[in-house]
Write a protein that holds these residues in place. Structure first.
Motif, PDB file in Angstrom:
ATOM      1  N   LEU A  58      25.143  37.196   9.632  1.00 48.88           N
ATOM      2  CA  LEU A  58      25.983  37.941  10.561  1.00 48.88           C
ATOM      3  C   LEU A  58      25.167  38.121  11.838  1.00 48.88           C
ATOM      4  CD1 LEU A  58      28.786  39.277  10.654  1.00 48.88           C
ATOM      5  CD2 LEU A  58      27.669  41.440  10.110  1.00 48.88           C
ATOM      6  N   THR A  59      25.641  37.521  12.911  1.00 50.46           N
ATOM      7  CA  THR A  59      24.935  37.601  14.193  1.00 50.46           C
ATOM      8  C   THR A  59      25.848  38.206  15.240  1.00 50.46           C
ATOM      9  OG1 THR A  59      25.616  35.422  15.036  1.00 50.46           O
ATOM     10  CG2 THR A  59      23.683  35.502  13.578  1.00 50.46           C
ATOM     11  N   VAL A  60      25.250  38.575  16.371  1.00 47.80           N
ATOM     12  CA  VAL A  60      26.030  39.119  17.467  1.00 47.80           C
ATOM     13  C   VAL A  60      25.298  38.819  18.767  1.00 47.80           C
ATOM     14  CG1 VAL A  60      24.940  41.414  17.459  1.00 47.80           C
ATOM     15  CG2 VAL A  60      27.296  41.167  18.273  1.00 47.80           C
ATOM     16  N   GLU A  61      26.031  38.636  19.850  1.00 44.98           N
ATOM     17  CA  GLU A  61      25.422  38.392  21.155  1.00 44.98           C
ATOM     18  C   GLU A  61      25.409  39.683  21.956  1.00 44.98           C
ATOM     19  OE1 GLU A  61      26.868  35.078  23.317  1.00 44.98           O
ATOM     20  OE2 GLU A  61      26.581  33.663  21.670  1.00 44.98           O
ATOM     21  N   LEU A  62      24.242  39.999  22.511  1.00 47.02           N
ATOM     22  CA  LEU A  62      24.067  41.221  23.287  1.00 47.02           C
ATOM     23  C   LEU A  62      23.618  40.881  24.700  1.00 47.02           C
ATOM     24  CD1 LEU A  62      22.085  43.433  20.724  1.00 47.02           C
ATOM     25  CD2 LEU A  62      24.559  43.401  21.125  1.00 47.02           C
ATOM     26  N   ASP A  63      24.063  41.689  25.657  1.00 44.41           N
ATOM     27  CA  ASP A  63      23.606  41.513  27.032  1.00 44.41           C
ATOM     28  C   ASP A  63      22.111  41.802  27.146  1.00 44.41           C
ATOM     29  OD1 ASP A  63      26.137  40.825  27.870  1.00 44.41           O
ATOM     30  OD2 ASP A  63      26.683  42.893  28.386  1.00 44.41           O
ATOM     31  N   ASP A  64      21.650  42.798  26.372  1.00 43.48           N
ATOM     32  CA  ASP A  64      20.230  43.128  26.367  1.00 43.48           C
ATOM     33  C   ASP A  64      19.730  43.117  24.924  1.00 43.48           C
ATOM     34  OD1 ASP A  64      17.667  44.027  26.683  1.00 43.48           O
ATOM     35  OD2 ASP A  64      18.204  46.042  27.377  1.00 43.48           O
ATOM     36  N   PRO A  65      19.133  42.006  24.494  1.00 42.76           N
ATOM     37  CA  PRO A  65      18.684  41.901  23.097  1.00 42.76           C
ATOM     38  C   PRO A  65      17.249  42.368  22.867  1.00 42.76           C
ATOM     39  CG  PRO A  65      18.498  39.777  24.166  1.00 42.76           C
ATOM     40  CD  PRO A  65      19.000  40.733  25.218  1.00 42.76           C
ATOM     41  N   THR A  66      16.695  43.107  23.815  1.00 35.77           N
ATOM     42  CA  THR A  66      15.300  43.539  23.704  1.00 35.77           C
ATOM     43  C   THR A  66      15.038  44.238  22.368  1.00 35.77           C
ATOM     44  OG1 THR A  66      15.169  43.831  26.095  1.00 35.77           O
ATOM     45  CG2 THR A  66      13.470  44.915  24.774  1.00 35.77           C
ATOM     46  N   GLY A  67      13.958  43.805  21.725  1.00 35.17           N
ATOM     47  CA  GLY A  67      13.560  44.420  20.468  1.00 35.17           C
ATOM     48  C   GLY A  67      14.204  43.825  19.241  1.00 35.17           C
ATOM     49  N   MET A  68      15.144  42.913  19.409  1.00 29.31           N
ATOM     50  CA  MET A  68      15.890  42.363  18.288  1.00 29.31           C
ATOM     51  C   MET A  68      15.386  40.963  17.920  1.00 29.31           C
ATOM     52  SD  MET A  68      17.788  44.974  17.968  1.00 29.31           S
ATOM     53  CE  MET A  68      18.874  44.446  16.662  1.00 29.31           C
ATOM     54  N   GLY A  69      15.557  40.592  16.663  1.00 28.19           N
ATOM     55  CA  GLY A  69      15.212  39.250  16.222  1.00 28.19           C
ATOM     56  C   GLY A  69      16.185  38.228  16.778  1.00 28.19           C
ATOM     57  N   ARG A  70      15.666  37.125  17.328  1.00 29.40           N
ATOM     58  CA  ARG A  70      16.502  36.124  17.984  1.00 29.40           C
ATOM     59  C   ARG A  70      16.890  35.013  17.009  1.00 29.40           C
ATOM     60  NH1 ARG A  70      14.624  39.628  21.230  1.00 29.40           N
ATOM     61  NH2 ARG A  70      14.872  39.405  23.483  1.00 29.40           N
ATOM     62  N   ILE A  71      18.110  34.519  17.162  1.00 28.59           N
ATOM     63  CA  ILE A  71      18.605  33.404  16.370  1.00 28.59           C
ATOM     64  C   ILE A  71      18.207  32.107  17.079  1.00 28.59           C
ATOM     65  CG2 ILE A  71      20.643  32.251  15.445  1.00 28.59           C
ATOM     66  CD1 ILE A  71      20.056  34.942  14.124  1.00 28.59           C
ATOM     67  N   VAL A  72      17.379  31.319  16.433  1.00 29.84           N
ATOM     68  CA  VAL A  72      16.928  30.047  16.988  1.00 29.84           C
ATOM     69  C   VAL A  72      17.749  28.931  16.356  1.00 29.84           C
ATOM     70  CG1 VAL A  72      14.972  28.475  17.283  1.00 29.84           C
ATOM     71  CG2 VAL A  72      14.608  30.964  17.329  1.00 29.84           C
ATOM     72  N   ARG A  73      18.310  28.078  17.206  1.00 33.09           N
ATOM     73  CA  ARG A  73      19.171  26.990  16.725  1.00 33.09           C
ATOM     74  C   ARG A  73      18.592  25.630  17.102  1.00 33.09           C
ATOM     75  NH1 ARG A  73      24.653  28.292  15.417  1.00 33.09           N
ATOM     76  NH2 ARG A  73      25.110  30.520  15.641  1.00 33.09           N
ATOM     77  N   ASN A  74      18.888  24.670  16.267  1.00 34.94           N
ATOM     78  CA  ASN A  74      18.627  23.264  16.562  1.00 34.94           C
ATOM     79  C   ASN A  74      19.988  22.605  16.662  1.00 34.94           C
ATOM     80  OD1 ASN A  74      17.708  20.668  16.823  1.00 34.94           O
ATOM     81  ND2 ASN A  74      16.847  20.512  14.753  1.00 34.94           N
ATOM     82  N   GLY A  75      20.526  22.586  17.887  1.00 33.01           N
ATOM     83  CA  GLY A  75      21.919  22.203  18.064  1.00 33.01           C
ATOM     84  C   GLY A  75      22.803  23.322  17.535  1.00 33.01           C
ATOM     85  N   GLU A  76      23.734  23.000  16.643  1.00 30.00           N
ATOM     86  CA  GLU A  76      24.580  24.021  16.022  1.00 30.00           C
ATOM     87  C   GLU A  76      23.924  24.652  14.802  1.00 30.00           C
ATOM     88  OE1 GLU A  76      27.572  25.282  17.028  1.00 30.00           O
ATOM     89  OE2 GLU A  76      27.132  24.156  18.853  1.00 30.00           O
ATOM     90  N   GLN A  77      22.929  23.957  14.245  1.00 34.84           N
ATOM     91  CA  GLN A  77      22.287  24.424  13.027  1.00 34.84           C
ATOM     92  C   GLN A  77      21.293  25.545  13.331  1.00 34.84           C
ATOM     93  OE1 GLN A  77      22.606  24.061   9.906  1.00 34.84           O
ATOM     94  NE2 GLN A  77      20.651  24.262   8.855  1.00 34.84           N
ATOM     95  N   ILE A  78      21.394  26.646  12.597  1.00 32.66           N
ATOM     96  CA  ILE A  78      20.426  27.730  12.721  1.00 32.66           C
ATOM     97  C   ILE A  78      19.146  27.316  12.014  1.00 32.66           C
ATOM     98  CG2 ILE A  78      19.916  30.122  12.097  1.00 32.66           C
ATOM     99  CD1 ILE A  78      22.929  30.677  12.317  1.00 32.66           C
ATOM    100  N   SER A  79      18.019  27.443  12.720  1.00 31.48           N
ATOM    101  CA  SER A  79      16.757  26.977  12.151  1.00 31.48           C
ATOM    102  C   SER A  79      15.782  28.106  11.847  1.00 31.48           C
ATOM    103  CB  SER A  79      16.088  25.972  13.090  1.00 31.48           C
ATOM    104  OG  SER A  79      15.859  26.556  14.371  1.00 31.48           O
TER     105      SER A  79
END
Length: 454
Positions: free
Chosen positions: A126-147
């Motif tokens: 479960l992910t969400v996009e934030l205008d200010d993601p400071t302090g949060m773990g980032r979702i790293v993708r390789n294309g569409e695949q989450i890596s």
């Protein structure tokens, strides 16, 4: 596939500045973690594993669940370590949903969306996009695949530009989860075992990883301090207000009501400002609730008027009744159709018959009042002798004069009249008059006492 849930609730919540564990702080009158338990139990989760640490005794006396399993995390060594405490209870052939205990606004429909995504992949986040993601773990993708998920403290400058963040909520197969948990290390800035590292492990194994997102970011917002708690409370109340209005209620000001339970309303209900509704509350059609009222575990029928500053708790109010202002209906109070309770009237474990009136300044305890009876101002049923409670029965069309005391157990017959100022200790037969008061004496020429000189 059946699924179980692991809820992470071991943190102390230091920033709350409280002796109460963070997850026990209430939102909408319910502890945060209890809200989450209620949500997953409504989804028929097979088991709910609650990982706890600080304040275990308080949690165990405050939290309940039909399928709740308690898992102690004696040391808080990270989210991965927390999930490890539940590993022995996880089955290989079930999916496991991992949730955080301080995000109380997560909705069932969002978690169902997460389950549906898992049906299409090996691991769903479960992910969400934030205008200010400071302090949060980032979702790293390789294309569409989450890596991978990279914690803020460990992220590169480029990774910190990513706006899609980890909510800490995910679902995966039990066998995979247990295998990955055994491989976790703590070579990071915090020296902790991150659950998020399993994402990278899954990606390296070629697992398909997909994401679901909530309808609103506030659903996954965690509570870290009392400022956050107040914001979450207001977000919940806005959600509840929208639901009430959608279902046919008019709110004088949607920002000034509080729902702390399950409230259902009929059509054309009006709710004024500062009304608090707790527990299970049902309000019928065309009913009006005045300002500053408190409704607790009660049922209010159609075409009822509840005037301001009234408290209705554990009571049942039939159609076409009038209540208040400043009335109090305590548990066991029942108002039959067309009955009226006025200002500064208190009812407890009493039945007010159809069309009966108690207009002001009266206490009815353990009483039955017949249809169309009229109870005068200042009347009390003396139901308690210091040890036992006794009952008062007032018949249909009876008239009780002002400032009368009815000493239970006692019965007033149909059509009987009690003279004002009477103390009634024995039965009054139907259609008779009872007067029980001291005889008046007038003393002519009486002089008031004067103050003695010192």
């Amino acid at each position: 596939m059946a699924f179980s849930v692991v809820i992470l609730a071991a943190g102390k919540g230091t920033r709350m500045k409280s002796s109460l564990p963070k997850v026990l702080h209430k939102v909408g009158g319910i502890p945060m973690v209890q809200r989450i338990i209620n949500t997953v139990e409504a989804m028929a989760a097979h088991n709910v594993h609650l990982v706890y640490g600080h304040g275990g005794d308080q949690l165990k006396t405050s939290i309940e669940g039909k399928r709740l399993n308690w898992c102690l995390q004696a040391e808080q060594l990270g989210t991965g370590h927390a999930v490890q405490q539940a590993a022995d209870h996880i089955k290989d052939d079930e999916d496991v949903m991992i949730l955080v205990g301080d995000a109380p606004l997560i909705q069932q429909q969002t978690l169902e969306r997460l389950v549906a995504v898992k049906a299409e992949c090996d691991l769903a986040l479960l992910t969400v996009e934030l205008d200010d993601p400071t302090g949060m773990g980032r979702i790293v993708r390789n294309g569409e695949q989450i890596s991978a998920i990279v914690e803020h403290k460990d992220a590169t400058e480029a990774q910190r530009l990513i706006r899609e963040i980890n909510t800490g909520m995910m679902i995966m197969g039990g066998a995979d989860l247990k295998r990955w948990l055994k491989l976790l290390g703590n070579s990071n800035a915090q020296g902790e075992y991150y659950l998020t590292d399993v994402i990278e492990m899954a990606a390296k194994e070629g697992k398909v990883i997909k994401a679901a997102q909530p309808d609103s970011a506030v659903e996954v917002e965690g509570v870290n301090n009392r400022i956050h708690l107040a914001g979450i409370e207001r977000a919940l109340q806005h959600r509840e207000a929208v639901t009430l209005m959608t279902n046919g209620a008019t709110l004088a000001d949607p920002a000034r009501i509080d729902v702390r339970g399950n409230v259902t309303t009929g059509q054309d209900v009006f709710i004024d400002i500062n009304v608090v509704m707790q527990g299970t509350v049902k309000i019928g059609n065309n009913t009006s609730i005045g300002a500053n009222c408190v409704l607790i575990d009660c049922e209010i029928g159609d075409n009822v008027v509840v005037d301001s500053h009234s408290v209705i708790e554990g009571a049942k109010v039939s159609e076409n009744c009038v209540i208040g202002p400043f009335a109090r209906l305590r548990p066991g109070a029942v108002m039959k159709p067309n009955a009226k309770v006025g200002n500064f009237v208190e009812m407890k474990k009493s039945i007010l018959g159809e069309g009966a009136k108690v207009n002001h300044l009266t206490y009815l305890g353990d009483a039955e009042v017949g249809a169309k009876a009229n109870i005068g101002a200042g009347t009390i049923t003396c139901n308690y002798d210091g040890v036992n409670k006794s009952k008062t029965i007032i018949g249909e069309n009876a008239f009780i004069g002002s400032n009368s005391s009815l000493v239970a157990p006692v019965k007033i017959g149909d059509g009987a009249t009690v003279g004002a100022g009477s103390v009634i200790t024995s039965e009054v037969s139907s259609d008779s008059l009872a007067v029980a008061r001291g005889k008046q004496r007038n003393i002519e020429g009486w002089k008031r006492p004067t103050k003695k000189s010192s």
